[in-house]
Design a protein around this motif. Structure first.
Motif, short mmCIF file in Angstrom:
data_model
loop_
_atom_site.label_atom_id
_atom_site.label_comp_id
_atom_site.label_asym_id
_atom_site.label_seq_id
_atom_site.Cartn_x
_atom_site.Cartn_y
_atom_site.Cartn_z
N TRP A 180 -5.93 -32.34 9.46
CA TRP A 180 -6.41 -31.09 10.04
C TRP A 180 -7.24 -30.38 8.97
CZ3 TRP A 180 -5.87 -29.72 15.07
CH2 TRP A 180 -4.88 -30.37 15.81
N VAL A 181 -8.37 -29.81 9.38
CA VAL A 181 -9.21 -29.07 8.43
C VAL A 181 -9.17 -27.60 8.82
CG1 VAL A 181 -11.49 -28.89 7.37
CG2 VAL A 181 -10.67 -31.11 8.23
N ILE A 182 -8.67 -26.79 7.89
CA ILE A 182 -8.44 -25.36 8.19
C ILE A 182 -9.50 -24.49 7.52
CG2 ILE A 182 -6.76 -23.46 8.04
CD1 ILE A 182 -4.55 -25.58 7.98
N ASN A 183 -10.05 -23.56 8.30
CA ASN A 183 -11.06 -22.61 7.80
C ASN A 183 -10.77 -21.21 8.32
OD1 ASN A 183 -13.39 -23.83 6.23
ND2 ASN A 183 -13.17 -25.31 7.91
N GLY A 184 -10.79 -20.24 7.43
CA GLY A 184 -10.60 -18.86 7.87
C GLY A 184 -9.95 -18.01 6.80
N GLU A 236 0.46 -26.42 1.59
CA GLU A 236 0.87 -26.24 0.20
C GLU A 236 -0.22 -25.46 -0.54
OE1 GLU A 236 0.63 -29.12 1.81
OE2 GLU A 236 2.43 -30.35 1.54
N ARG A 237 0.21 -24.60 -1.45
CA ARG A 237 -0.71 -23.71 -2.18
C ARG A 237 -1.73 -24.47 -3.03
NH1 ARG A 237 -4.01 -21.23 -4.43
NH2 ARG A 237 -3.90 -19.28 -5.58
N ASP A 238 -1.32 -25.64 -3.53
CA ASP A 238 -2.22 -26.32 -4.48
C ASP A 238 -3.26 -27.22 -3.80
OD1 ASP A 238 -0.45 -28.21 -3.66
OD2 ASP A 238 0.48 -28.55 -5.63
N ARG A 239 -3.39 -27.11 -2.50
CA ARG A 239 -4.44 -27.91 -1.83
C ARG A 239 -5.82 -27.33 -2.15
NH1 ARG A 239 -3.03 -31.95 1.30
NH2 ARG A 239 -0.81 -32.09 1.71
N PRO A 240 -6.82 -28.20 -2.37
CA PRO A 240 -8.18 -27.70 -2.65
C PRO A 240 -8.70 -26.84 -1.49
CG PRO A 240 -8.02 -30.08 -3.06
CD PRO A 240 -6.72 -29.67 -2.42
N VAL A 289 -5.66 -14.38 2.02
CA VAL A 289 -5.62 -15.79 1.61
C VAL A 289 -6.75 -16.49 2.36
CG1 VAL A 289 -4.25 -17.88 1.41
CG2 VAL A 289 -3.12 -15.67 1.27
N ILE A 290 -7.62 -17.14 1.59
CA ILE A 290 -8.82 -17.75 2.18
C ILE A 290 -8.67 -19.27 2.23
CG2 ILE A 290 -11.34 -18.01 1.88
CD1 ILE A 290 -10.90 -15.27 0.12
N PHE A 291 -8.95 -19.83 3.39
CA PHE A 291 -8.88 -21.29 3.58
C PHE A 291 -10.30 -21.80 3.82
CE2 PHE A 291 -4.91 -19.36 4.75
CZ PHE A 291 -3.96 -20.18 4.15
N ARG A 310 -7.69 -29.29 3.76
CA ARG A 310 -7.23 -30.46 4.53
C ARG A 310 -5.73 -30.63 4.36
NH1 ARG A 310 -10.96 -34.14 6.25
NH2 ARG A 310 -13.08 -33.36 5.97
N VAL A 311 -5.05 -30.76 5.52
CA VAL A 311 -3.61 -31.10 5.47
C VAL A 311 -3.39 -32.32 6.36
CG1 VAL A 311 -2.78 -28.74 5.01
CG2 VAL A 311 -3.00 -29.51 7.38
N PRO A 312 -2.42 -33.17 6.00
CA PRO A 312 -2.14 -34.34 6.83
C PRO A 312 -1.69 -33.94 8.24
CG PRO A 312 -0.95 -34.46 4.74
CD PRO A 312 -1.55 -33.09 4.82
#
Ligand SMILES: Cc1cc2nc3c(=O)[nH]c(=O)nc-3n(C[C@H](O)[C@H](O)[C@H](O)COP(=O)(O)OP(=O)(O)OC[C@H]3O[C@@H](n4cnc5c(N)ncnc54)[C@H](O)[C@@H]3O)c2cc1C
Length: 386
Positions: free
Chosen positions: A149-153, A188-192, A213-215, A219-221
């Motif tokens: 999943w690709v998160i933006n926002g 997780e916080r340490d995701r790019p 918090v900006i995303f 990418r998360v599995p």
């Protein structure tokens, strides 16, 4: 403090341990210092985590306390007695974990729980600039790409946003589907791609961190989706049914008790016209009214927490507890300032911080207007009018 809700010996032991710990560690001097700096006392957070206070509701099988909402309420009440802001920092962990507790798989509970059990903080990321009360207006998206999943926002007003090692994030997976188009993710916080934006300079609860918090293409599995796709709104609302009585209801009771204790002590020693102000019925009645509100709020908070622990979920009662406690705390802390007179308005005394801290309890975890919407909806449904 009256203890007549049938608490177990274990619960009373945890309550007394928390009381003893927090009153020694989080002194008024330390609270004042952190309040001025808008700073979370991370050394005390660390000790709370070591004592298991941040993971009390997590299952024992993954290293948590295995306790329910009554115990969680007792802890947050004791911490709230010292400082509602610090209680918010600690309480946000159970808020963030609750969606996983309710809808997560065993693997997800282990994955998420590990961060909290190992001493990290967690954050619940739902609100956005244009989606506070109106959650369905959220703009953060999650798009499926292969196995990810690709998160933006951008999420706003996120408690522990800068300090959390793990987030529970709500994002739109089906635009245009309203409340059925949102899903819940473990991030997780340490995701790019994750960064922390504006940190709020708040009126109160300054011993808690609140920020954006900006995303950005995070990418998360695929297995980080909690529950089913489209269940996000339901997950968020079900979470609040569990967390409102403890995180706000009981926590505010602690602060109310603190006001009452401080007012009794102050009024017994402050002399005007040759006698303690406590001799005046006007003062006595204000304190008596505080006690009425406190006892009613506490009875409701523990009634709802006990029902939750027995498996009975009642959204309207959870909302009633949140509203009763927060409205009562705002009124009591305001009256406490009146009893302290000019000293109540001074930063040298502990009452003004309690008053500044109190206001947020009518706003977060759903404003008290939103709570009343939940309550009336339930009443109308029950009476067949909806
Ligand atoms: C210190 C702090 C910590 C927070 N922590 C978190 C967190 O950890 N995670 C998170 O996701 N969010 C968090 N929040 C966000 C919080 O939950 C929202 O601020 C709250 O839900 C209200 O949303 P809003 O600010 O957008 O107000 P709005 O929704 O803009 O509401 C403004 C006013 O209008 C009223 N209103 C709105 N709609 C209606 C209606 N239909 N009928 C009647 N009245 C209405 C509201 O009650 C309120 O009085 C936090 C906020 C603060 C300030």
């Amino acid at each position: 403090m009256r203890e007549d809700f049938g608490f177990t010996q274990d619960q009373i032991d945890i309550q007394l341990m928390t009381r003893d710990f927090i009153r020694k560690e989080l002194t008024f001097e330390r609270i004042k210092e952190c309040d001025e700096k808008n700073e979370v006392p991370m050394d005390i957070v660390k000790k709370c985590a070591e004592m298991g206070l941040t993971s009390i509701t997590l299952p024992e099988s993954i290293g948590g306390g295995g306790m329910g909402q009554v115990t969680n309420s007792l802890i947050l009440e004791e911490i709230g007695y010292q400082d509602v802001g610090f209680a918010t920092t600690i309480g946000a962990c159970s808020l963030a974990y609750e969606p996983i507790s309710l809808f997560g798989t065993q693997e997800q509970k282990e994955l998420y729980g590990k961060y909290i059990v190992e001493g990290g903080l967690a954050a619940f990321a739902l609100t956005e600039a244009d989606a506070g009360s109106d959650v369905s207006n959220a703009r953060t998206t999650a798009v499926k790409e292969g196995d990810e999943w690709v998160i933006n926002g951008t999420k706003t007003y996120i408690t522990n946003g800068a300090n959390a090692s793990i987030y529970t994030v709500f994002a739109v997976t089906n635009p245009g589907a309203g409340t059925r188009g949102m899903s819940c993710f473990i991030v997780e916080r340490d995701r790019p791609g994750i960064s922390v934006g504006k940190e709020e300079d708040k009126m109160g609860i300054r011993l808690s961190n609140t920020c954006e918090v900006i995303f950005d293409n995070v990418r998360v599995p695929a297995d980080h989706l909690v529950g089913k796709e489209g269940q996000g709104f339901k997950i968020a609302m079900s979470t609040f049914d569990i967390t409102r009585p403890a995180g706000v209801g009981a926590c505010c009771c602690g602060a109310m008790r603190s006001c009452i204790d401080k007012c009794l002590e102050y009024a017994a020693t402050r002399i005007t016209f040759g006698q303690p102000i406590l001799q005046n019925q006007a003062i006595q009645f204000m304190i008596a009214d505080m006690e009425i509100r406190y006892e009613a709020s506490r009875a409701l908070a523990y009634k709802v927490a006990s029902a939750i622990d027995a498996g009975v979920i009642d959204s309207a009662l959870a909302s009633a507890s949140k509203t009763m406690s927060s409205d009562s705390l705002v009124k009591i802390s305001e009256d406490a300032i009146q009893i302290f007179g000019g000293n109540g308005y001074s930063k040298e005394y502990p009452i003004e911080i309690i008053y500044r801290n109190a206001k947020i309890s009518q706003i977060f975890e759903g404003t008290n207007q939103v709570q009343r919407m939940v309550i009336i909806k339930s009443l109308l449904k029950a009476s067949g009018m909806m």
